[in-house]
Design a protein around this motif. Structure first.
Motif, PDB file in Angstrom:
ATOM      1  N   SER A   4       9.526 -37.190  42.274  1.00  0.00           N
ATOM      2  CA  SER A   4      10.135 -36.317  42.867  1.00  0.00           C
ATOM      3  C   SER A   4      10.306 -36.833  44.602  1.00  0.00           C
ATOM      4  O   SER A   4      11.257 -36.185  45.322  1.00  0.00           O
ATOM      5  CB  SER A   4       9.553 -34.893  42.935  1.00  0.00           C
ATOM      6  OG  SER A   4       8.035 -35.187  43.570  1.00  0.00           O
ATOM      7  N   SER A   5       9.379 -37.576  44.919  1.00  0.00           N
ATOM      8  CA  SER A   5       9.617 -38.133  46.340  1.00  0.00           C
ATOM      9  C   SER A   5      10.150 -39.473  46.544  1.00  0.00           C
ATOM     10  O   SER A   5       9.951 -40.029  47.569  1.00  0.00           O
ATOM     11  CB  SER A   5       8.403 -37.712  47.070  1.00  0.00           C
ATOM     12  OG  SER A   5       7.101 -38.666  46.320  1.00  0.00           O
ATOM     13  N   TYR A 149      11.351 -24.941  46.886  1.00  0.00           N
ATOM     14  CA  TYR A 149      11.020 -25.576  45.400  1.00  0.00           C
ATOM     15  C   TYR A 149      12.310 -25.547  44.650  1.00  0.00           C
ATOM     16  O   TYR A 149      12.153 -26.613  43.898  1.00  0.00           O
ATOM     17  CB  TYR A 149       9.879 -24.365  44.663  1.00  0.00           C
ATOM     18  CG  TYR A 149       9.487 -24.851  43.415  1.00  0.00           C
ATOM     19  CD1 TYR A 149       8.536 -25.961  43.478  1.00  0.00           C
ATOM     20  CD2 TYR A 149       9.936 -24.313  42.111  1.00  0.00           C
ATOM     21  CE1 TYR A 149       8.155 -26.467  42.323  1.00  0.00           C
ATOM     22  CE2 TYR A 149       9.541 -25.002  41.050  1.00  0.00           C
ATOM     23  CZ  TYR A 149       8.611 -26.167  41.151  1.00  0.00           C
ATOM     24  OH  TYR A 149       8.160 -26.594  40.011  1.00  0.00           O
ATOM     25  N   TYR A 152      13.368 -28.900  45.715  1.00  0.00           N
ATOM     26  CA  TYR A 152      12.432 -30.023  45.339  1.00  0.00           C
ATOM     27  C   TYR A 152      12.681 -30.170  44.012  1.00  0.00           C
ATOM     28  O   TYR A 152      12.843 -31.364  43.257  1.00  0.00           O
ATOM     29  CB  TYR A 152      11.044 -29.618  45.410  1.00  0.00           C
ATOM     30  CG  TYR A 152      10.008 -30.227  44.713  1.00  0.00           C
ATOM     31  CD1 TYR A 152       9.548 -31.442  45.357  1.00  0.00           C
ATOM     32  CD2 TYR A 152       9.614 -29.966  43.734  1.00  0.00           C
ATOM     33  CE1 TYR A 152       8.492 -32.238  44.698  1.00  0.00           C
ATOM     34  CE2 TYR A 152       8.633 -30.617  43.110  1.00  0.00           C
ATOM     35  CZ  TYR A 152       7.998 -31.772  43.528  1.00  0.00           C
ATOM     36  OH  TYR A 152       7.105 -32.427  42.993  1.00  0.00           O
ATOM     37  N   LYS A 155      15.707 -32.745  43.171  1.00  0.00           N
ATOM     38  CA  LYS A 155      15.184 -34.296  43.488  1.00  0.00           C
ATOM     39  C   LYS A 155      16.298 -34.686  44.351  1.00  0.00           C
ATOM     40  O   LYS A 155      16.919 -35.801  44.083  1.00  0.00           O
ATOM     41  CB  LYS A 155      14.837 -35.199  42.441  1.00  0.00           C
ATOM     42  CG  LYS A 155      14.078 -34.599  41.494  1.00  0.00           C
ATOM     43  CD  LYS A 155      13.603 -35.463  40.484  1.00  0.00           C
ATOM     44  CE  LYS A 155      12.478 -35.140  39.472  1.00  0.00           C
ATOM     45  NZ  LYS A 155      12.378 -33.847  39.088  1.00  0.00           N
TER      46      LYS A 155
END
Length: 161
Positions: A4-5, A149, A152, A155
């Motif tokens: 995700s990061s 969220y 997030y 992605k």
């Protein structure tokens, strides 16, 4: 680092502006990454840049792909800058031979003491880009957290605020 990061650059630094090293060298601009001088999608590289006072330093840059940890060394070059009667050193290191769609970690050392570490992701050859744009950082309300969220979960490769 989780997926995700994967497109976010995470850089961890100490307190450099007030930190002196053995020979009283001070970091004036902490190490930061820039895209390399590669305009097409045939090669990938990054450039690590930082600035110190006039005292020269013996820097070492190690970097590796996080999936295999095979360490590579980058050559460090420096240029003396004279601005407003002050002399400083501008350092740069080209992180080359990078693979696309990959995550890397790097470490900046001075006299064998680690002074900066970070991770970054390389460009993708995928012709689609996912990004998010926010016009306001908000106040941290539960509704704003829900929106953050949702972003997030999509992605994005980067976020503009």
């Amino acid at each position: 680092m989780n997926k995700s990061s994967a497109r976010n650059t995470v850089i961890t630094f100490g307190l450099f502006l007030t930190l002196s090293f053995g020979n009283a060298q001070q970091i004036l601009v902490t190490p930061y990454l820039q895209p390399g001088n590669v305009s097409n999608l045939s090669k990938e590289q990054k450039v690590l840049i930082w600035q110190t006072d006039s005292v020269p330093g013996d820097y070492k840059i190690e970097y590796y792909q996080t999936s295999d940890h095979k360490k590579m060394l980058a050559k460090v070059t420096s240029t003396q800058l004279k601005l407003s009667n002050t002399t400083t050193n501008l350092y740069r290191a080209n992180l080359s031979k990078l693979k696309f769609d990959s995550e890397y970690a790097y470490r900046v050392s001075l006299n064998n003491q680690s002074i900066a570490e970070g991770t970054f992701s390389t460009r993708t050859k995928n012709n689609q880009t996912r990004f998010a744009v926010f016009g306001d950082c908000g106040a941290g309300t539960p509704q704003q957290a829900k929106i953050a969220y949702q972003v997030y979960q999509k992605k994005p490769q980067f976020v503009l605020v």
